[in-house]
Scaffold this active site. Sequence first.
Site, PDB file in Angstrom:
ATOM      1  N   ALA A  69      -3.954   1.712  -4.187  1.00  0.00           N
ATOM      2  CA  ALA A  69      -3.377   2.322  -5.392  1.00  0.00           C
ATOM      3  C   ALA A  69      -1.932   2.739  -5.152  1.00  0.00           C
ATOM      4  CB  ALA A  69      -4.206   3.531  -5.801  1.00  0.00           C
ATOM      5  N   ARG A  75       5.352  -3.256 -14.746  1.00  0.00           N
ATOM      6  CA  ARG A  75       5.183  -3.785 -16.095  1.00  0.00           C
ATOM      7  C   ARG A  75       4.543  -2.789 -17.066  1.00  0.00           C
ATOM      8  NH1 ARG A  75       2.141  -8.988 -16.351  1.00  0.00           N
ATOM      9  NH2 ARG A  75       1.428  -8.679 -14.217  1.00  0.00           N
ATOM     10  N   LYS A 111       0.635   3.556 -12.234  1.00  0.00           N
ATOM     11  CA  LYS A 111      -0.243   2.674 -13.022  1.00  0.00           C
ATOM     12  C   LYS A 111      -1.703   3.113 -13.017  1.00  0.00           C
ATOM     13  CE  LYS A 111      -1.151  -1.658 -11.671  1.00  0.00           C
ATOM     14  NZ  LYS A 111      -0.966  -3.116 -11.583  1.00  0.00           N
ATOM     15  N   GLN A 141       1.048   4.899   1.838  1.00  0.00           N
ATOM     16  CA  GLN A 141       1.773   3.669   2.173  1.00  0.00           C
ATOM     17  C   GLN A 141       3.201   3.882   1.661  1.00  0.00           C
ATOM     18  OE1 GLN A 141       1.007   0.129  -0.107  1.00  0.00           O
ATOM     19  NE2 GLN A 141       1.475  -1.217   1.610  1.00  0.00           N
ATOM     20  N   GLY A 148       2.765  -5.233   0.777  1.00  0.00           N
ATOM     21  CA  GLY A 148       1.686  -6.190   0.533  1.00  0.00           C
ATOM     22  C   GLY A 148       0.315  -5.570   0.731  1.00  0.00           C
ATOM     23  N   TYR A 206      -9.276  -2.558  -5.682  1.00  0.00           N
ATOM     24  CA  TYR A 206      -7.969  -2.224  -6.246  1.00  0.00           C
ATOM     25  C   TYR A 206      -8.128  -1.096  -7.270  1.00  0.00           C
ATOM     26  CZ  TYR A 206      -6.186  -6.785  -4.645  1.00  0.00           C
ATOM     27  OH  TYR A 206      -5.805  -7.862  -3.917  1.00  0.00           O
ATOM     28  N   ASN A 253      -2.076  -4.636 -15.714  1.00  0.00           N
ATOM     29  CA  ASN A 253      -0.680  -4.662 -15.265  1.00  0.00           C
ATOM     30  C   ASN A 253       0.299  -4.249 -16.353  1.00  0.00           C
ATOM     31  OD1 ASN A 253      -1.115  -5.907 -12.545  1.00  0.00           O
ATOM     32  ND2 ASN A 253      -1.999  -7.506 -13.820  1.00  0.00           N
ATOM     33  N   LYS A 302     -14.368  26.250 -30.310  1.00  0.00           N
ATOM     34  CA  LYS A 302     -13.849  26.138 -28.937  1.00  0.00           C
ATOM     35  C   LYS A 302     -14.475  27.205 -28.059  1.00  0.00           C
ATOM     36  CE  LYS A 302     -10.959  28.424 -26.986  1.00  0.00           C
ATOM     37  NZ  LYS A 302      -9.859  29.286 -26.533  1.00  0.00           N
ATOM     38  N   ASN A 315      -8.805  35.267 -31.713  1.00  0.00           N
ATOM     39  CA  ASN A 315      -9.132  35.417 -30.290  1.00  0.00           C
ATOM     40  C   ASN A 315      -7.894  35.600 -29.414  1.00  0.00           C
ATOM     41  OD1 ASN A 315      -8.345  32.773 -30.870  1.00  0.00           O
ATOM     42  ND2 ASN A 315      -9.413  31.971 -29.089  1.00  0.00           N
TER      43      ASN A 315
HETATM   44  C1  UD1 Z   1      -3.672  -9.909  -5.490  1.00  0.00           C
HETATM   45  C2  UD1 Z   1      -4.227 -10.957  -4.522  1.00  0.00           C
HETATM   46  C3  UD1 Z   1      -4.599 -12.218  -5.297  1.00  0.00           C
HETATM   47  C4  UD1 Z   1      -5.600 -11.860  -6.370  1.00  0.00           C
HETATM   48  C5  UD1 Z   1      -5.073 -10.752  -7.259  1.00  0.00           C
HETATM   49  C6  UD1 Z   1      -6.167 -10.273  -8.186  1.00  0.00           C
HETATM   50  C7  UD1 Z   1      -3.093 -10.635  -2.375  1.00  0.00           C
HETATM   51  C8  UD1 Z   1      -2.025 -11.096  -1.481  1.00  0.00           C
HETATM   52  N1  UD1 Z   1      -3.198 -11.267  -3.540  1.00  0.00           N
HETATM   53  O1  UD1 Z   1      -2.470 -10.411  -6.012  1.00  0.00           O
HETATM   54  O2  UD1 Z   1      -5.148 -13.190  -4.434  1.00  0.00           O
HETATM   55  O3  UD1 Z   1      -5.923 -13.021  -7.136  1.00  0.00           O
HETATM   56  O4  UD1 Z   1      -4.645  -9.619  -6.492  1.00  0.00           O
HETATM   57  O5  UD1 Z   1      -5.678  -9.325  -9.071  1.00  0.00           O
HETATM   58  O6  UD1 Z   1      -3.833  -9.716  -2.035  1.00  0.00           O
HETATM   59  N2  UD1 Z   1      -0.987  -2.680  -3.516  1.00  0.00           N
HETATM   60  C9  UD1 Z   1      -0.711  -1.651  -2.655  1.00  0.00           C
HETATM   61  N3  UD1 Z   1       0.265  -1.786  -1.743  1.00  0.00           N
HETATM   62  C10 UD1 Z   1       0.973  -2.930  -1.613  1.00  0.00           C
HETATM   63  C11 UD1 Z   1       0.691  -3.996  -2.489  1.00  0.00           C
HETATM   64  C12 UD1 Z   1      -0.293  -3.849  -3.413  1.00  0.00           C
HETATM   65  O7  UD1 Z   1      -1.348  -0.607  -2.748  1.00  0.00           O
HETATM   66  O8  UD1 Z   1       1.841  -2.971  -0.741  1.00  0.00           O
HETATM   67  C13 UD1 Z   1      -2.042  -2.520  -4.512  1.00  0.00           C
HETATM   68  C14 UD1 Z   1      -1.489  -2.559  -5.921  1.00  0.00           C
HETATM   69  O9  UD1 Z   1      -1.182  -1.267  -6.359  1.00  0.00           O
HETATM   70  C15 UD1 Z   1      -2.651  -3.169  -6.703  1.00  0.00           C
HETATM   71  C16 UD1 Z   1      -3.343  -4.065  -5.687  1.00  0.00           C
HETATM   72  O10 UD1 Z   1      -2.928  -3.606  -4.422  1.00  0.00           O
HETATM   73  O11 UD1 Z   1      -3.572  -2.182  -7.127  1.00  0.00           O
HETATM   74  C17 UD1 Z   1      -3.005  -5.540  -5.863  1.00  0.00           C
HETATM   75  O12 UD1 Z   1      -1.627  -5.738  -5.654  1.00  0.00           O
HETATM   76  P1  UD1 Z   1      -0.782  -6.758  -6.504  1.00  0.00           P
HETATM   77  O13 UD1 Z   1       0.590  -6.747  -6.027  1.00  0.00           O
HETATM   78  O14 UD1 Z   1      -1.031  -6.544  -7.948  1.00  0.00           O
HETATM   79  O15 UD1 Z   1      -1.476  -8.143  -6.055  1.00  0.00           O
HETATM   80  P2  UD1 Z   1      -1.390  -9.514  -6.821  1.00  0.00           P
HETATM   81  O16 UD1 Z   1      -0.085 -10.133  -6.560  1.00  0.00           O
HETATM   82  O17 UD1 Z   1      -1.821  -9.348  -8.207  1.00  0.00           O
HETATM   83 CA    CA Z   2      -2.088  -7.585  -9.771  1.00  0.00          CA
END
Ligand code: UD1
Ligand code: CA
Length: 451
Positions: A9, A15, A22, A75, A80, A103, A226, A333, A368
């Site tokens: 998270a 977006r 989010k 983080q 990633g 997620y 998103n 209330k 009240n």
């Molecule tokens: C990711 C998957 C993809 C999958 C998709 C499904 C990877 C590399 N890709 O892509 O295969 O089809 O989700 O929705 O895993 N997040 C962090 N820290 C980070 C990056 C992300 O906490 O450094 C969290 C985001 O907040 C989010 C989730 O991880 O809740 C997914 O990250 P996001 O960047 O949306 O991944 P996608 O590119 O959509």
């Molecule tokens: Ca995503």
Amino acid sequence: MATALIVLAAGMGTRMNSDLPKVLHQVAGAPLLVHALKSAAQIEAARCIVVAGHGAEAVGKAAKSWDETIELVLQPEQKGTGHAVDMARTALADFTGDVIVLYGDTPFIQPETLAAMQAARRDHDVVVLGFSAKDPGRYGRLVMEGDSLQRIVEYKDATETERAITLCNSGVIAADCTQLFDLIAQISNANASGEYYLTDVVGLARAHGLSATAVTCDEAETMGINSRAELAQAEAAFQARARANLLADGITLTAPETVFLAHDTVIGRDSVIEPHVVFGPNVTVESGATIRAFCHLEGCHVSRGAVIGPYARLRPGAELAEDVRVGNFVEIKNAILDEGAKVNHLSYIGDAHVGAASNIGAGTITCNYDGVMKHRTEIGARAFIGSNTMLVAPVRVGHGAMTGSGSVITRDVPDDALAVARADQQTKPGLARKLFEMLKAKKAKRDMRAE
Ligand code: UD1
Ligand code: CA
């Protein structure tokens, strides 16, 4: 075997175009994060770790207020999904068992689906949750050979042939904790995004002779949010499911598409919910109650046989016993209404207790709030509060007592007493007629001058 959950998270959610992280945007009155944590709670995880980054303080607060045993790791920079999971390494250093990664922005994964993944773990080292996408778009693709998952390719890195695959990655993954962190340590960021992809653990596992497979679920479950448009779609999807569940459970919804439910709304069998009713969080309605059209309820309890509305508002702390009546343009209330009490028209009852079978006349207000503090109003059983009574709290009206219409009650009224607190009526014979004549004459004079 014990399971630890890691919920990602940390992302900003660019977006959403929002100041709010989010995962704190709401569906059915609860943050997306809470939805994810709720289905996870049902698999009885031994540990639950939320990885936060953007808006970490607010995200942590929301997670803890849902369940204070949730652990938070930071983080600081979003490099990633693989890097995000790695942030939980220290917290889970002495954990033995499985890890499931979820997620925070994917609210609808069902507990049964997670259970199916746990079951598949008996035969495979790594289990990924996949789904057949109607429009695979930019999802990661699952490269299968029969039952065996070979690797996951991100859209950006995929060849044309790989992009033609419609079996997509939901992001949910399950593996042994120690094995998962060993694999994560080997992930590189040499890819189209320059990120550490969690998805790379599958290919790495295979290279080490470990087995991997995919469990699939309906695409509706893996819906990720998103944008505001997707948030609205998620709300609609949630509402459609929740209404259908109520109908199946024996609740009448006259116009289901106009009733809005919260993530935790509970309604008993044979209740009737008329059109255009909105439920905020934390509402329970017992069997056989009726909520008439255009009511708004939150944080309240409605007992068997009660009839609410039309056009009533029940706010947090409203506790209505059996057969209570709350009518049009009434707000309740933080108040307990005992069995059979009636507040039928245009009233405000706040910070109060209304005894059984009491009748509160139209336009009654519990005053009240003195501008600084809140005070309580106590009304006994079988009392009769005359129309347009102002009950200036703190004040008590006894059992079987009455107040005269239009009274401003500032002192306690003993049991069985009648209190009248208003100016005495004066009646002047003939004075109305005289006054009319005088006024008419004045108007005639003015009209003549204007011509
Ligand atoms: C990711 C998957 C993809 C999958 C998709 C499904 C990877 C590399 N890709 O892509 O295969 O089809 O989700 O929705 O895993 N997040 C962090 N820290 C980070 C990056 C992300 O906490 O450094 C969290 C985001 O907040 C989010 C989730 O991880 O809740 C997914 O990250 P996001 O960047 O949306 O991944 P996608 O590119 O959509
Ligand atoms: Ca995503």
